[in-house]
Scaffold this active site. Structure first.
Site, PDB file in Angstrom:
ATOM      1  N   GLY A 199       0.784  -1.239   0.000  1.00 13.83           N
ATOM      2  CA  GLY A 199       0.000   0.000   0.000  1.00 13.83           C
ATOM      3  C   GLY A 199       0.810   1.280   0.000  1.00 13.83           C
ATOM      4  O   GLY A 199       0.302   2.331   0.382  1.00 13.83           O
ATOM      5  N   SER A 200       2.070   1.225  -0.486  1.00 16.56           N
ATOM      6  CA  SER A 200       2.834   2.480  -0.499  1.00 16.56           C
ATOM      7  C   SER A 200       2.232   3.466  -1.510  1.00 16.56           C
ATOM      8  O   SER A 200       2.252   4.683  -1.280  1.00 16.56           O
ATOM      9  CB  SER A 200       4.316   2.231  -0.781  1.00 16.56           C
ATOM     10  OG  SER A 200       4.531   1.848  -2.105  1.00 16.56           O
ATOM     11  N   ASN A 201       1.709   2.972  -2.609  1.00 13.56           N
ATOM     12  CA  ASN A 201       1.037   3.881  -3.557  1.00 13.56           C
ATOM     13  C   ASN A 201      -0.242   4.461  -2.945  1.00 13.56           C
ATOM     14  O   ASN A 201      -0.559   5.633  -3.149  1.00 13.56           O
ATOM     15  CB  ASN A 201       0.699   3.157  -4.865  1.00 13.56           C
ATOM     16  CG  ASN A 201       1.868   3.145  -5.828  1.00 13.56           C
ATOM     17  OD1 ASN A 201       2.215   4.169  -6.414  1.00 13.56           O
ATOM     18  ND2 ASN A 201       2.504   1.987  -5.975  1.00 13.56           N
TER      19      ASN A 201
ATOM     20  N   HIS B 214       1.210   0.410 -13.088  1.00 15.77           N
ATOM     21  CA  HIS B 214       1.974  -0.800 -13.401  1.00 15.77           C
ATOM     22  C   HIS B 214       3.466  -0.456 -13.347  1.00 15.77           C
ATOM     23  O   HIS B 214       3.882   0.577 -13.884  1.00 15.77           O
ATOM     24  CB  HIS B 214       1.601  -1.325 -14.785  1.00 15.77           C
ATOM     25  CG  HIS B 214       2.311  -2.606 -15.109  1.00 15.77           C
ATOM     26  ND1 HIS B 214       1.983  -3.799 -14.501  1.00 15.77           N
ATOM     27  CD2 HIS B 214       3.364  -2.866 -15.920  1.00 15.77           C
ATOM     28  CE1 HIS B 214       2.806  -4.742 -14.938  1.00 15.77           C
ATOM     29  NE2 HIS B 214       3.645  -4.200 -15.803  1.00 15.77           N
TER      30      HIS B 214
ATOM     31  N   ASN C 176      -5.088   2.383 -13.035  1.00 18.29           N
ATOM     32  CA  ASN C 176      -4.168   1.385 -12.484  1.00 18.29           C
ATOM     33  C   ASN C 176      -2.740   1.901 -12.622  1.00 18.29           C
ATOM     34  O   ASN C 176      -2.436   2.686 -13.517  1.00 18.29           O
ATOM     35  CB  ASN C 176      -4.305   0.077 -13.279  1.00 18.29           C
ATOM     36  CG  ASN C 176      -3.379  -1.014 -12.773  1.00 18.29           C
ATOM     37  OD1 ASN C 176      -3.284  -1.281 -11.573  1.00 18.29           O
ATOM     38  ND2 ASN C 176      -2.675  -1.666 -13.688  1.00 18.29           N
TER      39      ASN C 176
ATOM     40  N   GLU D  73       6.534   5.960  -9.129  1.00 17.91           N
ATOM     41  CA  GLU D  73       5.110   5.593  -9.026  1.00 17.91           C
ATOM     42  C   GLU D  73       4.400   6.551  -8.076  1.00 17.91           C
ATOM     43  O   GLU D  73       3.275   6.987  -8.321  1.00 17.91           O
ATOM     44  CB  GLU D  73       4.954   4.153  -8.518  1.00 17.91           C
ATOM     45  CG  GLU D  73       5.446   3.093  -9.481  1.00 17.91           C
ATOM     46  CD  GLU D  73       5.108   1.679  -8.998  1.00 17.91           C
ATOM     47  OE1 GLU D  73       4.007   1.463  -8.490  1.00 17.91           O
ATOM     48  OE2 GLU D  73       5.972   0.789  -9.136  1.00 17.91           O
TER      49      GLU D  73
HETATM   50  C1  GAR Z   1       3.555  -1.400  -7.272  1.00 16.10           C
HETATM   51  O1  GAR Z   1       4.854  -1.476  -7.778  1.00 16.10           O
HETATM   52  C2  GAR Z   1       2.540  -1.449  -8.393  1.00 16.10           C
HETATM   53  O2  GAR Z   1       2.969  -0.811  -9.553  1.00 16.10           O
HETATM   54  C3  GAR Z   1       2.430  -2.936  -8.614  1.00 16.10           C
HETATM   55  O3  GAR Z   1       2.421  -3.475  -7.328  1.00 16.10           O
HETATM   56  C4  GAR Z   1       3.208  -2.668  -6.475  1.00 16.10           C
HETATM   57  C5  GAR Z   1       2.392  -2.348  -5.247  1.00 16.10           C
HETATM   58  O4  GAR Z   1       3.169  -1.666  -4.313  1.00 16.10           O
HETATM   59  N1  GAR Z   1       1.239  -3.273  -9.344  1.00 16.10           N
HETATM   60  C6  GAR Z   1       1.192  -4.269 -10.210  1.00 16.10           C
HETATM   61  O5  GAR Z   1       2.135  -4.975 -10.463  1.00 16.10           O
HETATM   62  C7  GAR Z   1      -0.154  -4.440 -10.869  1.00 16.10           C
HETATM   63  N2  GAR Z   1      -0.042  -5.310 -11.995  1.00 16.10           N
HETATM   64  P1  GAR Z   1       2.482  -0.902  -3.112  1.00 16.10           P
HETATM   65  O6  GAR Z   1       1.522  -1.906  -2.481  1.00 16.10           O
HETATM   66  O7  GAR Z   1       3.615  -0.567  -2.191  1.00 16.10           O
HETATM   67  O8  GAR Z   1       1.780   0.289  -3.664  1.00 16.10           O
END
Ligand code: GAR
Length: 211
Positions: free
Chosen positions: A14-16, A115, A113, A180
């Site tokens: 969940g950092s995003n 990616h 989304n 991101e």
């Molecule tokens: C992120 O790098 C995002 O781009 C990726 O999962 C990670 C989640 O990190 N998403 C995918 O690969 C979707 N196909 P987060 O939980 O720290 O935000």
């Protein structure tokens, strides 16, 4: 101006999610948007802790329990929750599943989304591993509108980062993640300011913008 109500879906750390929450509270999305609710599909995922720490409501809807059912059954549950919170934009922040066409239509296509690669290259769940295996010299991240294919809809923002010979999945992953955390809030800001227009696959951005 009324704030745009965002609903988030996450499966992992969940950092995003947190970067979007912080942008809403004190950053570029202040007075423009707010995260109303997080839905998490994975028991124990850290994204729920982050939501709790920011006083954002969250609901765990375990996708494991829906594996034998059509995807729409799971998505209907999410639609119910997001409607309860009057969400207008849905952000997939590390959601490791597809959403159905029904889900996308329920929010008039307002589903984004992120990616961790430069689409259309390196789709899927292991982008960094695939990037390193292939030996490309640049990678990056992509924010896009979601359509009914995986990692496929119209692209809003992309950012490149270098790939070094010494990289492993962690070093590359954190270099990409830093960006991101900037491009997703920026894409939401452009959306809030009605600067995005979709023409088939092309997202036309009104004016220039900085990251
Ligand atoms: C992120 O790098 C995002 O781009 C990726 O999962 C990670 C989640 O990190 N998403 C995918 O690969 C979707 N196909 P987060 O939980 O720290 O935000």
């Amino acid at each position: 101006m009324t704030e745009l109500k965002i609903g988030a879906i996450a499966s992992g750390s969940g950092s995003n999610l947190e970067s979007i929450i912080k942008s809403c509270k004190t950053g570029i999305l202040k007075n423009k948007a707010s995260v109303e609710i997080l839905i998490c599909n994975k028991i124990g995922a850290f994204c729920m802790e982050r939501a709790k720490n920011h006083n954002i409501p969250y609901e765990l809807i375990e996708s494991n329990k829906y594996l034998h059912l059509p995807r729409e059954d799971y998505d209907k549950k999410m639609i119910e929750v997001f409607r309860k919170y009057s969400c207008e934009l849905i952000v997939l922040v590390g959601y490791m599943r597809l959403v159905s066409g029904m889900f996308i239509e329920a929010f008039n296509g307002n589903v984004m989304n992120i990616h961790p690669a430069l689409l259309p290259s390196f789709k899927g769940m292991h982008a960094h591993r695939d990037v390193l295996d292939y030996g490309v010299k640049v990678s990056g991240c992509t924010v896009h509108f979601v359509d009914n294919q995986s990692d496929h809809g119209p692209i809003i923002i992309q950012k490149c980062v270098p790939v070094y010979d010494t990289d492993n999945e962690d070093t590359l992953g954190s270099r990409v993640l830093e960006w991101e955390h900037k491009i997703f809030p920026k894409a939401i800001e452009l959306f809030c300011n009605k600067r995005l227009q979709i023409k088939e696959r092309l997202v036309i951005i009104d004016g220039e913008f900085d990251l």
